[in-house]
Design a protein around this motif. Sequence first.
Motif, mmCIF file in Angstrom:
data_model
loop_
_atom_site.group_PDB
_atom_site.id
_atom_site.type_symbol
_atom_site.label_atom_id
_atom_site.label_comp_id
_atom_site.label_asym_id
_atom_site.label_seq_id
_atom_site.Cartn_x
_atom_site.Cartn_y
_atom_site.Cartn_z
ATOM 1 N N GLY A 66 -5.275 2.042 4.200
ATOM 2 C CA GLY A 66 -4.315 1.526 5.164
ATOM 3 C C GLY A 66 -4.454 2.261 6.482
ATOM 4 N N CYS A 67 -3.968 1.637 7.557
ATOM 5 C CA CYS A 67 -4.064 2.244 8.879
ATOM 6 C C CYS A 67 -2.816 1.882 9.685
ATOM 7 C CB CYS A 67 -5.319 1.754 9.594
ATOM 8 S SG CYS A 67 -5.522 2.377 11.274
ATOM 9 N N VAL A 88 0.843 -1.187 0.000
ATOM 10 C CA VAL A 88 0.000 0.000 0.000
ATOM 11 C C VAL A 88 0.879 1.237 0.000
ATOM 12 C CG1 VAL A 88 -1.794 1.251 1.239
ATOM 13 C CG2 VAL A 88 -1.780 -1.236 1.279
ATOM 14 N N LEU A 101 -0.298 10.066 3.664
ATOM 15 C CA LEU A 101 -0.713 9.865 5.056
ATOM 16 C C LEU A 101 -1.646 10.980 5.498
ATOM 17 C CD1 LEU A 101 2.588 8.956 6.946
ATOM 18 C CD2 LEU A 101 0.644 7.462 6.548
ATOM 19 N N LYS A 156 -6.338 7.024 1.088
ATOM 20 C CA LYS A 156 -5.110 7.391 1.802
ATOM 21 C C LYS A 156 -4.832 6.397 2.926
ATOM 22 C CE LYS A 156 -5.470 12.190 0.597
ATOM 23 N NZ LYS A 156 -6.794 12.711 0.351
ATOM 24 N N ILE A 157 -3.655 6.512 3.523
ATOM 25 C CA ILE A 157 -3.282 5.742 4.699
ATOM 26 C C ILE A 157 -3.455 6.663 5.899
ATOM 27 C CG2 ILE A 157 -1.420 4.531 5.902
ATOM 28 C CD1 ILE A 157 -0.159 4.068 3.089
#
Length: 139
Positions: free
Chosen positions: A103-104, A50, A54, A78-79
């Motif tokens: 993503g996280c 990914v 951010l 986004k992450i």
Amino acid sequence: MLYPTPIAEAVEMGDFKATLTEKPIPGDSTANFKDYELPAYLAYQGDGDVSAPLVYVNYGTEADYKELALEGISVEGKIVIARYGEVWRGVKPLLAAKHGAIGCLIYSDPADDGYAAGDIYPKVRCGRPRAFSAARRWT
């Protein structure tokens, strides 16, 4: 017992590459058992590579996403990066996905759970605060 055995895990941001390992702690005879160390990642995450911008989401609560929306900030595609705390850690990626994030990342803020809260391990033997390079290994 099944243990997570990823082929590889990495977190990179520009020139920064997270080590995802803990430094040995002097006096802890188990700190060098790297062959049996569980990797620093969420065991029930999806596989993949990914790459995206951010977005900081504070604790990643529903209230935090509402605040971002009021400011015109979207996490779609986004992450997100969220601090531990306020809600159970499993809620953070769930809410991130609900709001369109791909993503996280979850981290411990030193102000909440680290050197800013007092002496670190090994002076503090259990509980918080943890050592500088400590990784959480919860599922």
